[in-house]
Design a protein around this motif. Structure first.
Motif, short mmCIF file in Angstrom:
data_model
loop_
_atom_site.label_atom_id
_atom_site.label_comp_id
_atom_site.label_asym_id
_atom_site.label_seq_id
_atom_site.Cartn_x
_atom_site.Cartn_y
_atom_site.Cartn_z
N UNK A 176 0.75 -1.27 0.04
CA UNK A 176 0.06 -0.13 0.07
C UNK A 176 0.87 1.21 0.02
N UNK A 177 1.78 1.44 0.81
CA UNK A 177 2.81 2.25 0.81
C UNK A 177 3.42 2.72 -0.41
N UNK A 178 3.93 1.55 -1.04
CA UNK A 178 4.61 1.67 -2.35
C UNK A 178 3.66 2.30 -3.47
N UNK B 47 1.75 6.39 -6.98
CA UNK B 47 0.82 7.59 -7.34
C UNK B 47 1.04 8.93 -7.04
N UNK B 48 1.74 9.19 -6.08
CA UNK B 48 2.28 10.64 -5.46
C UNK B 48 3.28 11.03 -6.65
N UNK B 49 4.12 10.35 -7.14
CA UNK B 49 5.02 10.55 -8.07
C UNK B 49 4.20 10.76 -9.42
N UNK B 50 3.32 10.10 -9.63
CA UNK B 50 2.79 10.39 -10.96
C UNK B 50 1.88 11.57 -11.20
N UNK B 51 1.15 12.13 -10.01
CA UNK B 51 0.26 13.22 -9.70
C UNK B 51 1.35 14.52 -9.95
N UNK B 52 2.62 14.27 -9.58
CA UNK B 52 3.17 15.43 -9.56
C UNK B 52 4.40 15.46 -10.38
#
Length: 155
Positions: free
Chosen positions: A8-10, A15-20
């Motif tokens: 889940x953390x990975x 997802x955070x990298x893809x959104x920013x």
């Protein structure tokens, strides 16, 4: 339970990298000259792979239905596109910025007088006349193969 938390953390991190994203460029420029060499070699290797796939599907009797014929057409057209792109990259390398009007814009044009290298560049820019039919043949071929597989599974 600890494994699930790690997954889940990975996933959250990805997802955070893809959104920013920092930059989202459509074209990736290659550093000169090594990037161009690698790019051109990839065209040659991809062409070789497509020719091998064509050759393999031609000599294997079990692969003789309509879907495989469309896949063979895709291989021929896309191999031709790869060679056209290779020639186009080389011709672009031989041109100067002064050979263009409105360089790097939607209104880019080849400036006169028209030389043989400019004509080659212009023709290779029409590569969509090869790769669009190639991709259409791929879609039709894969759809046909998928329908054949579904019919076999339904028996």
């Amino acid at each position: 339970m600890k494994m699930l938390s790690t997954i889940q953390h990975t996933g959250l991190f990805i997802v955070a990298l893809l959104l920013v994203p920092d930059h989202a460029w459509a074209l990736q420029p290659h550093g000169a000259p090594e990037g161009l060499y690698v790019h051109q070699m990839s065209h040659v290797l991809f062409t070789g792979a497509l020719i091998y796939l064509y050759w393999h599907t031609r000599r294997t009797p079990e692969l003789s239905n309509k879907g495989w014929h469309y896949l063979q057409l895709f291989c021929i057209l896309f191999a031709g596109w790869n060679m056209l792109a290779l020639v186009g990259h080389e011709s672009a390398r031989l041109l100067n910025p002064s050979d263009f009007i409105d360089k790097a814009s939607w209104n880019e044009q080849v400036a006169g007088p028209i030389t043989p290298i400019k004509m080659v560049y212009f023709i290779t820019k029409m590569d969509h006349l090869l790769y669009v039919p190639a991709l259409l043949a791929l879609v039709i071929g894969l759809r046909s193969l998928s329908k054949d597989a579904q019919r076999e599974a339904d028996k």
